[in-house]
Design an enzyme around this catalytic site. Structure first.
Site, PDB file in Angstrom:
ATOM      1  CD  GLU A 533     -53.163  19.862 -37.030  1.00 57.24           C
ATOM      2  OE1 GLU A 533     -52.293  18.992 -36.888  1.00 57.24           O
ATOM      3  OE2 GLU A 533     -54.352  19.605 -37.287  1.00 57.24           O
ATOM      4  CD  GLU A 537     -59.687  19.862 -38.646  1.00 56.24           C
ATOM      5  OE1 GLU A 537     -58.887  18.910 -38.576  1.00 56.24           O
ATOM      6  OE2 GLU A 537     -60.356  20.253 -37.680  1.00 56.24           O
TER       7      GLU A 537
END
Length: 655
Positions: A533, A537
């Site tokens: 991944e 964020e």
């Protein structure tokens, strides 16, 4: 109650159970569990980095451009101690000296306290108004520092070793610096990659058409030597029975039409039952029919039915719902797709392939979803539909269920059209495979290499009612609502990509979003414990930074925090991830803000992601991660929150 009304009530109850159970399961099973394995030390690094970025935020709030000018304005010695203390605590923690790091953090907290007591009460100074604006920022810094201390102590208790030995833990500290500074340059070119996209589905029970072809060719139960049965066209008035409201169901030749008005809708089913097959039909749901629900499905139609379906809901004409049931259990089987076309504008081709090995849902010869059986020999697989069933067409008023909208009968009557139903049955494993994907016109136009294309169709993982998608010819925008029920939403790309540039504009939610997490990222499989991944964020308690991170085989700990220099909720900004076999690059408004090279990771004896990735966007409550140490404690005073995304594009392979 008549038999007809009982049947209608039962059908509505089944669909309601499907949607409500899916909603409850996905909204209550938040992604918190997937993040609770973050290292406490890595979170402590993050809180120290957050404190530094908030010092810069304080300078901007005071009307100056840098920390040196803020020190000259107020608290010079105290802020100097804070600045040096943050740097020292980071360095101590990087060296495994946890006790020294804690001492530095406690000392700088005292310096902040002294500054606030000495200067925040002065009402006679000309600059007092601006100084008072710094109080909430300083309070946030103190909260971050306190949180870092707690995390370091918690890590020491968990490890069962002295803090000085914490360097043996699996952590990945990053250099303590002001990232996103002026010496970072805009990249004009990206590395050359020509690996192609690959489509498959998440989870151990599903796979893509390429994998299915390979599996069938090597599977000992494959029966490719058998000829494929012919596709039998259905003569609707000879092969179908009307279940109810016969005046509203017209069966003629190759076409079936269901008309719905305020009195009723209608339903029909095939006279034959099928245990496997390829079922293809052209469909057009009713236009302007908010509140209506229409379906094409296969069902055993008993007390505990097995079912495989395509569904459409009137208030979202761009959406296609796919689901299945096993022994009457629907929970968690719904998957929704937002298409690049209006399903109600014209007829499109819909196909369900179903045999002992897999179920495949296709639209216009494009695979949307694949479900694999765990065992071809198991007659009663608890997670796979196996009972023989009839083929159904159904149109009904779902406006009292809330999720389909409210119907306006003045716009009626409404018509659902089914045409050219063809059935290939029975079907043995390995006899049929999806058609090859159509050539990509963007690739041909650019000499094989892809150009950036919109993220379409969009797969809605959960929170479909909280996701609003608005498409026009040159603009694609959607929003994710986080509501008072505690549910946000998540979307992803249909295909996986081995390399690419993944870009999109993001505007974070307004208000006090402490605890909320807004993400734009790529992942090999959300929820898979071994996922690769790469993330952007946005942490709800600090809108002036964005966290970058990556995971390899489910292991993260590569956080670095980018000082944006702006509030991410005040407007759209462009964020992009460039990913290939050599490096990862993160861009903000076309400016390179971070690079991780594979060769450098090898030198550090650290891992590098290599798996094919989907593009994701999500909004959820992450305050449960380390008791709010990551995104802040939850308050939710300004609910609902709305994060906006625009112009999400994927370029793969790269020129």
């Amino acid at each position: 109650m008549t038999i007809h009304k009982m049947r209608v009530a039962l059908q509505r109850l089944v669909l309601l159970v499907l949607l409500v159970s899916d909603f409850l399961q996905l909204c209550t099973s938040t992604p918190v569990l997937a993040f609770n394995n973050r290292s406490s030390l890595n979170l402590a690094f993050m809180r120290i980095g957050t404190s530094r970025s908030r010092l810069m935020e304080a300078a901007r709030a005071a009307g100056v451009t840098n920390l040196v000018q803020l020190k000259d304005m107020i608290c010079k010695s105290e802020l100097e101690s804070v600045d040096l203390g943050l740097s020292a605590s980071h360095n101590f923690l990087s060296s495994g000296k946890s006790e020294e790091a804690v001492r530095e953090l406690l000392a700088l907290d005292n310096s902040l306290d002294t500054c606030m007591k000495n200067f925040m009460g002065d009402e006679e100074e000309e600059i007092s108004t601006r100084i008072h604006q710094l109080r909430p920022i300083f309070e946030k810094i103190r909260h971050s520092v306190s949180s870092a201390v707690d995390l370091i102590n918690r890590s020491s208790r968990r490890s069962g070793v002295e803090p000085q030995e914490s360097k043996n833990l699996e952590i990945n500290p990053r250099p303590f610096q002001s990232v996103g500074s002026a010496d970072q340059t805009v990249v004009d070119e990206v590395a050359d990659e020509t690996l192609s996209a690959m489509a498959d589905d998440d989870g151990p029970r599903s796979w893509g058409p390429q994998e299915e072809s390979r599996s069938a060719s090597t599977n000992s139960f494959s029966m490719k030597h058998l000829p494929l049965p012919p596709a039998i066209p259905s003569i609707m008035d000879e092969m179908m029975n009307v279940d109810y409201c016969s005046p509203h169901v017209e069966l003629y030749g190759a076409t079936a039409t269901i008309r719905m008005d305020s009195s009723c809708g209608g339903k029909f089913h095939s006279r034959s039952k099928y245990s496997s097959g390829v079922f293809s039909v052209r469909m057009k749901p009713p236009q302007g029919a908010s509140g209506a629900s229409s379906s094409f499905y296969i069902s055993s139609n008993d007390e505990d039915p097995d079912l495989i379906s395509f569904d459409f809901i009137g208030n979202h004409p761009n959406r296609i719902l796919t689901s299945y049931a096993v022994h009457g259990k629907y929970s968690g089987t719904l998957q929704t797709f937002s298409m690049e076309f209006d399903t109600t504008a014209k007829l499109h081709d819909y196909t369900i392939k179903w045999d002992a090995e897999s179920v495949i849902w296709m639209v216009d010869n494009r695979v949307l979803r694949t479900l694999r059986s765990s065992s071809q020999l198991q007659e009663l697989d608890s997670d796979y539909p196996r009972k023989p069933g009839h083929v159904y067409g159904y149109l009904w008023d779902a406006s009292d269920m809330n999720w389909a909208g409210k119907i306006n009968w003045a716009d009626g009557p409404f018509e659902m059209v089914y045409a050219d139903l063809r059935t290939t049955s029975p079907l043995a494993v390995g006899q049929w495979h999806p058609p090859p994907a159509a050539p990509d016109p963007s690739a041909a136009a650019s000499g094989f290499h892809h150009v950036p294309v919109p993220l379409q169709p969009i797969v809605i993982d959960y929170g479909g009612s909280n996701i609003d998608i608005q498409d026009s010819e040159n603009h694609h925008e959607f929003s994710i609502l986080f509501d008072s029920l505690g549910c946000g939403g998540r979307i992803k790309s249909l295909a996986k990509y081995s390399t690419g540039m993944f870009s999109g504009k993001v505007k974070c939610a307004d208000g006090d979003t402490s605890g909320l997490l807004t993400s734009l990222y790529i992942s090999s499989g959300e929820g898979n414990p071994l996922q690769d991944e790469i993330d952007f964020e946005f942490l709800g308690d600090n809108k002036g930074i964005v966290q970058t991170n990556f995971y390899v085989n489910g292991v993260g700990g590569h956080e670095q925090w980018i000082d944006l220099g702006f509030d991410c909720s005040q407007g759209f900004h462009t964020y992009a991830i460039h990913y290939n076999t050599h490096s990862i690059q993160w861009f903000v408004d076309s400016k390179l803000v971070r690079t991780v090279s594979r060769s450098e990771q090898v030198k550090l004896q650290d891992s590098f992601p290599v798996k094919h990735m989907r593009m994701y966007a999500s909004v959820w409550n992450a305050s449960g991660v380390e008791n709010g140490a990551w995104t802040g404690p939850w308050r939710g005073d300004d609910l609902p929150f709305v994060a906006k995304f625009s112009d999400l594009t994927i370029q793969s392979p790269l020129p």
